[in-house]
Write an enzyme that holds these catalytic residues in place. Sequence first.
Site, PDB file in Angstrom:
ATOM      1  N   ARG A 164      26.015  -7.660 -63.077  1.00 31.82           N
ATOM      2  CA  ARG A 164      24.586  -6.895 -63.145  1.00 31.82           C
ATOM      3  C   ARG A 164      24.652  -5.581 -63.760  1.00 31.82           C
ATOM      4  O   ARG A 164      23.780  -4.719 -63.560  1.00 31.82           O
ATOM      5  CB  ARG A 164      24.114  -6.822 -61.536  1.00 31.82           C
ATOM      6  CG  ARG A 164      23.903  -7.841 -60.702  1.00 31.82           C
ATOM      7  CD  ARG A 164      22.733  -8.695 -61.238  1.00 31.82           C
ATOM      8  NE  ARG A 164      22.817  -9.909 -60.300  1.00 31.82           N
ATOM      9  CZ  ARG A 164      23.568 -11.074 -60.810  1.00 31.82           C
ATOM     10  NH1 ARG A 164      24.261 -10.961 -61.673  1.00 31.82           N
ATOM     11  NH2 ARG A 164      23.435 -12.169 -59.993  1.00 31.82           N
ATOM     12  N   SER A 213      16.391  -9.035 -55.332  1.00 32.59           N
ATOM     13  CA  SER A 213      17.428  -8.639 -54.367  1.00 32.59           C
ATOM     14  C   SER A 213      17.685  -7.053 -54.594  1.00 32.59           C
ATOM     15  O   SER A 213      17.813  -6.574 -55.694  1.00 32.59           O
ATOM     16  CB  SER A 213      18.853  -9.061 -54.716  1.00 32.59           C
ATOM     17  OG  SER A 213      18.783 -10.364 -54.322  1.00 32.59           O
ATOM     18  N   GLU A 284      21.101  -2.812 -56.540  1.00 33.06           N
ATOM     19  CA  GLU A 284      21.232  -3.451 -57.833  1.00 33.06           C
ATOM     20  C   GLU A 284      19.788  -2.943 -58.413  1.00 33.06           C
ATOM     21  O   GLU A 284      19.658  -2.760 -59.807  1.00 33.06           O
ATOM     22  CB  GLU A 284      20.798  -4.987 -57.348  1.00 33.06           C
ATOM     23  CG  GLU A 284      20.439  -6.093 -58.836  1.00 33.06           C
ATOM     24  CD  GLU A 284      20.806  -7.366 -58.225  1.00 33.06           C
ATOM     25  OE1 GLU A 284      21.534  -7.704 -57.504  1.00 33.06           O
ATOM     26  OE2 GLU A 284      19.770  -7.842 -58.910  1.00 33.06           O
TER      27      GLU A 284
END
Length: 292
Positions: A164, A213, A284
């Site tokens: 990520r 998320s 994230e």
Amino acid sequence: MNMAEALHLKEPMARHVSWRAGGHADRFYVPRDVSDLGAFLGSLPESEPLLFVGLGSNLLVRDGGFRGTVVLMHQAKLAPEMRDGQVYAQAGVASPKVARLAALNHLSGAEFMAGIPGTVGGALAMNAGCYGSETWDIVARAVTIDRGGRLRERPRSEFDIAYRHCRPPGEEWFVAAYFALPPGDGEASRKRIKELLARRIATQPLQLPNAGSVFRNPPGDHAARLIESCGLKGLQRGGARVSEKHANFIVNPDGAASAADIEWLILEVRRIVAEETGVHLVPEVRIVGEPA
Ligand SMILES: Cc1cc2nc3c(=O)[nH]c(=O)nc-3n(C[C@H](O)[C@H](O)[C@H](O)COP(=O)(O)OP(=O)(O)OC[C@H]3O[C@@H](n4cnc5c(N)ncnc54)[C@H](O)[C@@H]3O)c2cc1C
């Protein structure tokens, strides 16, 4: 349209992020094309803080706003194209279009991008991924731009790529990418896309404003499982709530949440999960700007 017309002042960023919350950008620019973007960047003072935004599906701008210039890269009219057997897409292209063009050309491996509701630029910057695949698994090279408006085509090996996360070597932003995909079966790819989308509809609160998320999955575990095990589904602050459907999502059901509500929930979930499980969740989503 000249540059001044494309530059907006005090633009509410709630209009441009999927959470539909948060403060304004002091300056906000929508480039016409890459050469216009280059000229615009070159006209800015070196010290101007810059934030490139795609579809804002992984972004929160605090209620006090962003003291700098937002460059909005997404353009609904942009489409990817085939170039020498690879899929070429400008940064402002919506990622699902890459999945669809690849399937149409019987190339496999881009199916996962069909369910990621951001742009190619956001997918490159975030190394977005799901169901075992990541964006940079399929990128051969990317084109970047710097403050001087200079373009560079860089192979994958020149980028710092992680889970990520991806950073170009210098202070550069993404303007395009080439996806190298092995031959496959277009029909099978379309079927896989349908299955992946159905899985999302079944498990994610897609009808409510959210940013996907909130936390990265810790090694060997799932953030959603940890949050649920702490009984945090439904935890609420102002207009923001930990989703009952997917514990790693925070939703803004009535569009009434402030960025502070959302950030408070993120910190509170993190604190409780760390206290109860010993795992320190890492967000994230990207949070920028000033508090109110
Ligand atoms: C319902 C839902 C489901 C999601 N599912 C997933 C998933 O399965 N997997 C996953 O990884 N993510 C997922 N996300 C998060 C998000 O869609 C991805 O991270 C996406 O790639 C972000 O793209 P964006 O264009 O919206 O980026 P933005 O939110 O606009 O920006 C995100 C970050 O990328 C930077 N950035 C954007 N464009 C550029 C550029 N051109 N150059 C340099 N930096 C840039 C921004 O500055 C910011 O730091 C989901 C989000 C939602 C709302």
